[in-house]
Structure formats: C-alpha cells, structure tokens
Design an enzyme around this catalytic site. Sequence first.
Site, PDB file in Angstrom:
ATOM      1  N   SER A  85       0.853  -1.184   0.000  1.00  0.00           N
ATOM      2  CA  SER A  85       0.000   0.000   0.000  1.00  0.00           C
ATOM      3  C   SER A  85       0.881   1.224   0.000  1.00  0.00           C
ATOM      4  O   SER A  85       2.084   1.121   0.242  1.00  0.00           O
ATOM      5  CB  SER A  85      -0.904   0.014   1.236  1.00  0.00           C
ATOM      6  OG  SER A  85      -1.758   1.139   1.221  1.00  0.00           O
TER       7      SER A  85
ATOM      8  N   CYS B  20       3.866 -14.666 -10.562  1.00  0.00           N
ATOM      9  CA  CYS B  20       2.662 -14.018 -10.026  1.00  0.00           C
ATOM     10  C   CYS B  20       2.930 -13.334  -8.692  1.00  0.00           C
ATOM     11  O   CYS B  20       3.522 -13.921  -7.780  1.00  0.00           O
ATOM     12  CB  CYS B  20       1.553 -15.053  -9.868  1.00  0.00           C
ATOM     13  SG  CYS B  20       0.013 -14.372  -9.230  1.00  0.00           S
TER      14      CYS B  20
ATOM     15  N   CYS C  24      -5.578  -9.941 -13.313  1.00  0.00           N
ATOM     16  CA  CYS C  24      -6.008 -10.795 -14.421  1.00  0.00           C
ATOM     17  C   CYS C  24      -7.425 -11.312 -14.201  1.00  0.00           C
ATOM     18  O   CYS C  24      -8.240 -11.360 -15.131  1.00  0.00           O
ATOM     19  CB  CYS C  24      -5.038 -11.958 -14.603  1.00  0.00           C
ATOM     20  SG  CYS C  24      -4.832 -13.006 -13.138  1.00  0.00           S
TER      21      CYS C  24
ATOM     22  N   CYS D  89      -1.157  -7.463 -16.920  1.00  0.00           N
ATOM     23  CA  CYS D  89      -0.450  -8.122 -15.818  1.00  0.00           C
ATOM     24  C   CYS D  89       0.834  -7.374 -15.500  1.00  0.00           C
ATOM     25  O   CYS D  89       1.655  -7.129 -16.396  1.00  0.00           O
ATOM     26  CB  CYS D  89      -0.131  -9.565 -16.189  1.00  0.00           C
ATOM     27  SG  CYS D  89       0.916 -10.404 -14.960  1.00  0.00           S
TER      28      CYS D  89
ATOM     29  N   CYS E 299      -1.649  -9.931  -7.473  1.00  0.00           N
ATOM     30  CA  CYS E 299      -2.348  -8.643  -7.556  1.00  0.00           C
ATOM     31  C   CYS E 299      -3.817  -8.813  -7.894  1.00  0.00           C
ATOM     32  O   CYS E 299      -4.610  -7.915  -7.643  1.00  0.00           O
ATOM     33  CB  CYS E 299      -1.670  -7.717  -8.557  1.00  0.00           C
ATOM     34  SG  CYS E 299      -1.928  -8.188 -10.283  1.00  0.00           S
TER      35      CYS E 299
ATOM     36  N   ARG F 198      -0.754  -4.243  -6.806  1.00  0.00           N
ATOM     37  CA  ARG F 198      -1.925  -4.819  -6.148  1.00  0.00           C
ATOM     38  C   ARG F 198      -3.178  -4.164  -6.712  1.00  0.00           C
ATOM     39  O   ARG F 198      -3.187  -2.968  -6.995  1.00  0.00           O
ATOM     40  CB  ARG F 198      -1.857  -4.558  -4.636  1.00  0.00           C
ATOM     41  CG  ARG F 198      -2.880  -5.317  -3.807  1.00  0.00           C
ATOM     42  CD  ARG F 198      -2.524  -6.784  -3.701  1.00  0.00           C
ATOM     43  NE  ARG F 198      -3.363  -7.505  -2.765  1.00  0.00           N
ATOM     44  CZ  ARG F 198      -4.528  -8.073  -3.072  1.00  0.00           C
ATOM     45  NH1 ARG F 198      -5.013  -7.963  -4.295  1.00  0.00           N
ATOM     46  NH2 ARG F 198      -5.211  -8.747  -2.172  1.00  0.00           N
TER      47      ARG F 198
ATOM     48  N   THR G  79      -7.121   1.943   5.001  1.00  0.00           N
ATOM     49  CA  THR G  79      -6.646   1.228   6.188  1.00  0.00           C
ATOM     50  C   THR G  79      -7.526   1.506   7.398  1.00  0.00           C
ATOM     51  O   THR G  79      -7.848   0.590   8.162  1.00  0.00           O
ATOM     52  CB  THR G  79      -5.186   1.614   6.490  1.00  0.00           C
ATOM     53  OG1 THR G  79      -4.372   1.295   5.352  1.00  0.00           O
ATOM     54  CG2 THR G  79      -4.665   0.852   7.694  1.00  0.00           C
TER      55      THR G  79
END
Length: 606
Positions: free
Chosen positions: A103, A575, A581, A550, A578, A355, A391
């Site tokens: 984040s 990978c 896809c 991606c 995130c 992400r 958050t």
Amino acid sequence: MATAIVSSARQVGRLTSAARRLYSDVYPKITTHYTIHPRDKDPRWKDISMERVAEETDILIIGGGPAGMAAAIRARQIAEEKGAEVRVTLLEKAAEAGGHILSGACVDPIALNELIPDWKDKGAPMNTPVTSDKFGLLTKSGRIPIPVFPGLPNYNHGNYVVRLGHLVKWLSEQAEAVGAEVWPGCAGADLLFRDDGSLKGVATGDVGIAKDGSPKDMFERGMEFHSKITIFAEGCHGHLTKMVSNKYNLREKSEPQSYGIGLKELWEVAPENHKPGLVEHTIGWPLDKNTYGGSFIYHLNVEEGEAPLVATGFVVGLDYTNPYISPFREFQRFKLHPYIKPMFEGGTRIAYGARALVEGGWQCLPVPVFPGGCLAGDTAGFLNVPRIKGTHNAMKSGMLAAESAMELILSGEATHEQGVTPSTYEDKLRESYVYKELKQVRNCRPSFHTSLGLYGGVAYSAFSTMMRGKEPWTLSHGGADHAKLKPAKEYQPIEYPKPDGVITFDLLSSVALTGTNHEADQPPHLTLKDDSVPVKRNLGIFDGPEARFCPAGVYEFVPMETGEGQRLQINAQNCIHCKTCDIKDPSQNINWVVPEGGGGPAYNGM
C-alpha cells in the site's frame, strides 16, 4: 478482370493462412488444477486418501491485513474484558505477517487510536506524520498546482506515512500478545458448509501436487478449520470471498465492483530530494482524459544514518477501454516527466510491487453478512477513493465484525452445530464513519465516466465535496470493468519509451525485486475455464491484453512448437498476487486460486 480476381484470391489466401497461424485448432492443455479438472474423475487419484485433520475455533479470521489483525485484537480484548475463554484463529497465506501487504500508505489513525490508544508507547511503526500536502495536474511538460484545503478529501494533516507491511507485522505482535493465534503460511483454499447451508469454516490448501495435476509421493491434505463465526478479511478480490459471495448472493443488489491497479516502488533518493512528511499526488499525464488514474509520492522519515526513502506509485482504473494500455509501462513513463524525474536522479530503486484496489465505493458494497460469517476490509470494498485511504476503514470494519461475532458467541447463539448470521455487524457499519464517509463521496469516482473524463470528474467532485455528498442522486459506474475493454481494431498500439535501467525499468527486473516465490512443480494457480479462449477470443479480438495488464509478466503469447499459430504461456512463478487478471480479463476466463503453500511476493514492509 481475371487479374483482379486472381489478386483477390491471393489476398484471401494470405488472410486465410494468417488466420490459421493465429488461430490453430489445436490448443495445448494449460490448466491442470483440480478446480477445473475434478479429482474424482482422474484415475491417478483413485487410491489417495482425501481425509483432513480438523481444528475447532470460536472465531476464524481469513487474512492477516489491517482488517483481520484488528478483528483478532478486538475479539480478544472483549474476551479478556468478559473473562471468557474464546479461541481466535487467524490464517494468513504469506510466510510471515505483512509479507503480502502492499500500500502507499498514508494512514488516518482514527481506528488505531480507538483499538490501541497507547500505540505510540507500544512502538507502532508510525514515525512519519504528514507535514506538507501537494496536489497537481500534470501536462506533458508541466504541472498545474491544485490547492489542498482543510476539509478536502485529500487533505492529509493529522495522518501518517507508513510502510504498511511493517504496521501489519506490529499489529500481528499485538494480536498474539492478547491471545490470538496467528497462523502464517496457511492459506484458505476451500469453503466448508454445515447441513443447514451455513458456513462451517474453511480448508487450507493441499500440498504435494505435481504440475500435471497428479499426486506426488509427499502429497498431504490440507487442514479443516471449523468455527462458530468466520470473518473474511482477504483484501481486494479475495479468492474465498468470491465463493462466499456467489454462494449467498451477496452482490445481488449492488453494482459490480470497480477496481484499479496500484503499482509501487520504494526508492533510496539523494538527500537533497528528501522531504520527510511530504505527501504529493498527481493526476493527468501520462494518462489521457478518459483513463482514470494518478500518482503518489510519499517521503518517509528514517533513522539517522539510513538512506532517505521515498515511496512512489501509480494507479490506473481498471475500467479503461484501450486494450493496448500497460499500467506498468504507464508508471515507468510517468517517472520521465520533467517535474518527476529529478526526484529520482541519483537514487536507487530497492523494491517494486503491485496490487488491485477496490474503487467502487458505496454503490458496489455487498451485503456484508451471511449465515456463519461476514466480510471486512477491502474484501468488502471499504476503500475511500477520493481520500486515497482504506486502512482506517478496514480496521474499523474488522473491529465491528469482531464485536458482532463476540455478541453471538458470548450469548451462546453461535455454536459449531448451527450457523447464525451476525446481523448486528451490518447495523454497526451503517452507524459508523465507514458507511457515512463512503456515502458522502459515492459520486466522485463515477463522475469521471462522462465524455469530459478527467476534467468533468474533477469539476463534479469539487461540487460533490461542497455538497458533502447530499445530492439526491447516486451515479452509476456503468457496468463491470472487464466489459469496458474495446476491440483492438479501434486503437493503435502505444509506443512506450524503452527502459533506461536508471529511472525506468523492464518488467522482469522489476518482478525480481518482489521476492515472489512459488513451488515450480505445482499446477498453475492462474486457472482457465477454457484453455482455448485466450487465443480464440482475447488474442483475436483484443490482441492479447493479459500480456499488458499483468504487472508481473505472467501471461505471454508465444509461437506454437509446430510453427502454426500462437499459444498462451502462463509463467505462474512470476505471479505477485495482484488479482488484476481475474478482474480485467475481457472473457472472464481466468480464475485466480490460492497457490500451494500460499506462495507469492515477500514485500517486507513495502
């Protein structure tokens, strides 16, 4: 005339030959995962025992982010206050708490103040109070400053710039200190149900499965966790949350969730470019006016003798229409802007990650409760997009979920034998600042969908802010993100600058910085419902957008071994979890499932 017919015939022949090369009728098998190819129909599994060991707990929490950790702490706080023996178990797929957390992050401490009032004395890693706010519109060669006043959503004084993975790790320590059990490296893979249809708990993933889907000699079944109440706090687009939502129709009355993808880098910068406490955001270039997105640049405090740190990132709304957009390459191009580039000259990039983000807000909130459990945090969609914050809402929702669960457990209503719905959780959310602030800003994000794009969105958002969200209408997002991608024939490929290896970088060297790790000999966890769709439809209509959306180089179209046509190659080991896809695939053919052992990146406090 005859010459023209021959010429046309040759042209048709060339096109037909090209079509054969592109769309071979032979599509190699890609997906071997049991969710697509059930084991009960596979003779290789005939004599394999499928029994699981079971654990019982009172409250089961899936996901160890801010929402999950806050839920664990609050549940145990109440248990101690009441002198009750209540077992609280939290499952986290990362190898250590905070390992998968990514984040910005600029955190509003309102929920932490409530949960742990003495967090400063307990050493919470919140060491960078915001001292300065900047906001600007980037043109191709310049920057137009936009004032940031108190009362605006992006006013950040009183907030803290943090490395969220560090904060989550600290929250994990606080959870264990009050008696919660945190199980890292333990990924929930399947749902368990009671005979009455209520949720009974979850099962963790099996281990020891070969890439071809067959059992290895070391095969072991996952564990079952049975609970009275299960709180899902998986983060954006959670794997199990998707299953729960479908089972109980939680999204029946809400709009499809809308998403963004956030990409982030951590830099050691030259001392003269370091301004601890500075929070800066931009909109505009390099995106066109009809593509939602923007950047953040956060300057962190560091200990004496440590290198100055700056966290920078770029967000692209996943409702974009141009299939040639590459969010990763847009981020790299952003750093070449004449206002931005000098900040990183003389510096060193030390980390990278990406992400998906929930951006739908109020319109896209699901029903958060169901028989046997509830949803908390980003998995429910509590991110406040205009504030660029989630958050505090994640933590508050986790706390409220824990309070509702404890009410049912302490009263004896929730048992292992019969599932109950924690209905008071939804009531608590509606009375909290979580729902109130999401409702207030509900029209800001969808206001960018008009023909005026960015400019209309900024103007309307200013109006909505002055109205404090009291407009008597609610704007729509206009459908799911994946359905907004348009055919490639309507666009030209985008020519992105080549990476220089100093300010901008290629994809694979970036992925190397994520620390991502997966067992190579396992079925790819990026599963396809139909192995032919990526070539037949995605490549044919959209020119293979998965190779561009991606941010980790997982999807790659390569020539067939026969030389006839192309096939999709899935580099699952790349990978970084995130979920982009699963969200943006225009055919909705990709289903992200949890890999063996959790796997994934090791962000270590990004």
